[in-house]
Design an enzyme around this catalytic site. Structure first.
Site, PDB file in Angstrom:
ATOM      1  N   LYS A   1     -10.879  -2.821  -3.924  1.00 44.20           N
ATOM      2  CA  LYS A   1     -11.777  -1.687  -4.134  1.00 44.20           C
ATOM      3  C   LYS A   1     -11.024  -0.424  -4.514  1.00 44.20           C
ATOM      4  O   LYS A   1     -11.598   0.491  -5.072  1.00 44.20           O
ATOM      5  CB  LYS A   1     -12.691  -1.454  -2.926  1.00 44.20           C
TER       6      LYS A   1
ATOM      7  N   LYS B   1      -4.551  -8.928  -6.610  1.00 40.93           N
ATOM      8  CA  LYS B   1      -5.790  -9.111  -5.844  1.00 40.93           C
ATOM      9  C   LYS B   1      -6.888  -8.162  -6.351  1.00 40.93           C
ATOM     10  O   LYS B   1      -6.596  -7.007  -6.651  1.00 40.93           O
ATOM     11  CB  LYS B   1      -5.462  -8.779  -4.376  1.00 40.93           C
TER      12      LYS B   1
ATOM     13  N   LYS C   1       0.815  -1.219   0.000  1.00 38.66           N
ATOM     14  CA  LYS C   1       0.000   0.000   0.000  1.00 38.66           C
ATOM     15  C   LYS C   1       0.846   1.266   0.000  1.00 38.66           C
ATOM     16  O   LYS C   1       0.470   2.259  -0.606  1.00 38.66           O
ATOM     17  CB  LYS C   1      -0.964   0.017   1.194  1.00 38.66           C
TER      18      LYS C   1
HETATM   19  N1  AQP Z   1      -9.664 -10.035  -3.504  1.00 36.60           N
HETATM   20  C1  AQP Z   1     -10.059 -10.562  -2.342  1.00 36.60           C
HETATM   21  N2  AQP Z   1     -10.303 -11.885  -2.237  1.00 36.60           N
HETATM   22  C2  AQP Z   1     -10.723 -12.429  -1.059  1.00 36.60           C
HETATM   23  N3  AQP Z   1     -10.911 -11.693   0.063  1.00 36.60           N
HETATM   24  C3  AQP Z   1     -10.672 -10.363  -0.005  1.00 36.60           C
HETATM   25  N4  AQP Z   1     -10.770  -9.382   0.902  1.00 36.60           N
HETATM   26  C4  AQP Z   1     -10.427  -8.201   0.314  1.00 36.60           C
HETATM   27  N5  AQP Z   1     -10.104  -8.393  -0.965  1.00 36.60           N
HETATM   28  C5  AQP Z   1     -10.244  -9.734  -1.192  1.00 36.60           C
HETATM   29  C6  AQP Z   1     -11.171  -9.570   2.283  1.00 36.60           C
HETATM   30  O1  AQP Z   1     -12.143  -8.588   2.590  1.00 36.60           O
HETATM   31  C7  AQP Z   1     -11.983  -8.223   3.961  1.00 36.60           C
HETATM   32  C8  AQP Z   1     -11.935  -6.752   4.124  1.00 36.60           C
HETATM   33  O2  AQP Z   1     -10.874  -6.163   3.474  1.00 36.60           O
HETATM   34  P1  AQP Z   1     -10.546  -4.625   3.796  1.00 36.60           P
HETATM   35  O3  AQP Z   1     -11.492  -3.749   3.122  1.00 36.60           O
HETATM   36  O4  AQP Z   1     -10.452  -4.400   5.247  1.00 36.60           O
HETATM   37  O5  AQP Z   1      -9.127  -4.432   3.264  1.00 36.60           O
HETATM   38  P2  AQP Z   1      -8.411  -5.001   2.047  1.00 36.60           P
HETATM   39  O6  AQP Z   1      -8.057  -6.416   2.269  1.00 36.60           O
HETATM   40  O7  AQP Z   1      -7.261  -4.084   1.832  1.00 36.60           O
HETATM   41  O8  AQP Z   1      -9.511  -4.898   0.894  1.00 36.60           O
HETATM   42  P3  AQP Z   1      -9.408  -4.136  -0.418  1.00 36.60           P
HETATM   43  O9  AQP Z   1     -10.666  -4.370  -1.191  1.00 36.60           O
HETATM   44  O10 AQP Z   1      -8.138  -4.460  -1.116  1.00 36.60           O
HETATM   45  O11 AQP Z   1      -9.429  -2.640   0.078  1.00 36.60           O
HETATM   46  P4  AQP Z   1      -8.447  -1.485  -0.270  1.00 36.60           P
HETATM   47  O12 AQP Z   1      -8.460  -1.417  -1.761  1.00 36.60           O
HETATM   48  O13 AQP Z   1      -9.046  -0.269   0.388  1.00 36.60           O
HETATM   49  O14 AQP Z   1      -7.131  -1.838   0.275  1.00 36.60           O
HETATM   50  C9  AQP Z   1     -10.738  -8.929   4.489  1.00 36.60           C
HETATM   51  O15 AQP Z   1     -11.147 -10.078   5.195  1.00 36.60           O
HETATM   52  C10 AQP Z   1     -10.015  -9.315   3.232  1.00 36.60           C
HETATM   53  O16 AQP Z   1      -9.238 -10.471   3.414  1.00 36.60           O
END
Ligand code: AQP
Length: 339
Positions: free
Chosen positions: A204, A201, A118
């Protein structure tokens, strides 16, 4: 020292840092619903304090927090069965987070791959909060003495750190107070990948909207994104082994299996030998069938933000009732006077 047996309790959270994706749904929320239905006490949080570790426009943050709550409820979380709340309304998270900042070590944080991903090349300019994120996450979990945490694969390292924090706290103070939490990483889609690049991955915050399916996408958008998803020219194999070197193909099969509550092997028994020109329409139909009712319900819930706020307020009261006694006991163990 006698070992304390902790009552099973489930906690997990998602950042309101953008719209919900299919990755969040399959990797996390779908599991949250399974655990809610298993009869264990469940707490699910919108982790707004985590979201601001990177810049959030205040109006967007408010909107995204309500939309995430709507997503939780539309996907099957029931505020009468699960405690649904946003993190900043329960100040015990931040208070225990501070104590854990003093327990966790710099070296532990430096090893976290999510920080490296990040912060990217500009780590010097990242917020201190982004660096310390895993200590607050440990507090989110341990402030409820949670025993199980359903998450996607990407959170495994943070959960190991949570276990390290609990172990070090218990050791340093000679107590058996915090449980050693178990990650629950289950299902066919614990790591949903970008539709444009099978090595990344689905996220969002990816700048490309075509890389992900948002839980608010309508049927036409879902269909378009799946039709355009990157694939390879070969037919689908009949066994999971045949997907090893084919990340994009594996991703679409994993998504199909997870949406249909099937194993990857069971899906391949049915679709092995098919070309993507045949498989993609099947996936479109399934995704639209499973996701459109969720997006419709999210839109309906978003028409009544006051009701969402009421649910979060009530959930926060219930969460505080569990967290505050654990926080007081923690302060006592650490040696803080509470008069
Ligand atoms: N691609 C994914 N596949 C499976 N699980 C996922 N999670 C996120 N992306 C995937 C799971 O969703 C939960 C919440 O995630 P988060 O929003 O707290 O943070 P993150 O993992 O950083 O999710 P994003 O979508 O990638 O958000 P941004 O873009 O803001 O960093 C967790 O249980 C995660 O494992």
């Amino acid at each position: 020292m006698t070992e304390v047996v902790h009552t099973p309790r489930v906690f997990s959270g998602i950042q309101p840092s953008g719209g919900l994706t299919l990755g969040n749904y399959l990797g996390a929320i779908k599991r949250f619903v399974d655990m809610q239905e298993s009869g264990i006490e469940t707490l699910y949080c919108m982790v707004d304090l985590h979201a601001i570790t990177v810049w959030q426009d205040p109006a967007d943050l408010r909107h995204n927090t309500r939309e995430l709550a709507a997503g939780y409820i539309a996907a099957g979380l029931d505020p009468a069965k699960s405690i649904l709340f946003n993190q900043s309304q329960v100040s015990a998270h931040a208070e225990l987070g501070w104590i854990f900042n003093c327990v966790a070590r710099m070296g532990w944080m430096k090893r976290m791959t999510q920080f490296k991903d990040k912060a990217g090349k500009n780590a010097e300019n990242a917020s201190l909060g982004l660096f310390g994120y895993p200590a607050l996450m440990a507090a989110d979990i341990l402030i409820y003495h949670s025993t199980h945490v359903p998450v996607g694969e990407d959170q495994k390292q943070h959960l190991e750190l949570t276990r390290d924090v609990a172990t070090k706290f218990n050791h340093d103070f000679g107590v058996d107070f915090f449980p050693i939490t178990e990650p629950v990483i289950e299902g066919a889609a614990t790591r949903v990948m970008s539709l444009r690049d099978g090595s990344k991955k689905m996220s969002k915050s990816d700048p490309s909207d075509a890389s992900r399916i948002n839980m608010t996408d309508d049927a036409e958008t879902i269909a378009k994104k799946i039709r355009k998803a990157k694939t390879d020219p070969d037919a689908l194999p009949s066994e999971a082994d045949g997907l090893k070197e084919r990340p994009e193909a594996r991703n679409l099969v994993n998504i199909f299996a997870a949406l249909n509550d099937q194993s990857v092997d069971a899906v391949l028994t049915d679709v092995g030998g098919k070309q993507f020109s045949e498989f993609k329409p099947m996936l479109v139909d399934l995704a639209v069938e499973k996701l459109s009712s969720i997006s419709t319900e999210m839109a309906r819930l978003m028409n009544d933000p006051a009701e969402i706020d009421r649910i979060l307020g009530e959930g926060s009261n219930r969460a505080r009732a569990i967290a505050n006694p654990i926080l007081q006991k923690t302060y006592d163990i650490v040696g803080m006077i509470r008069s």
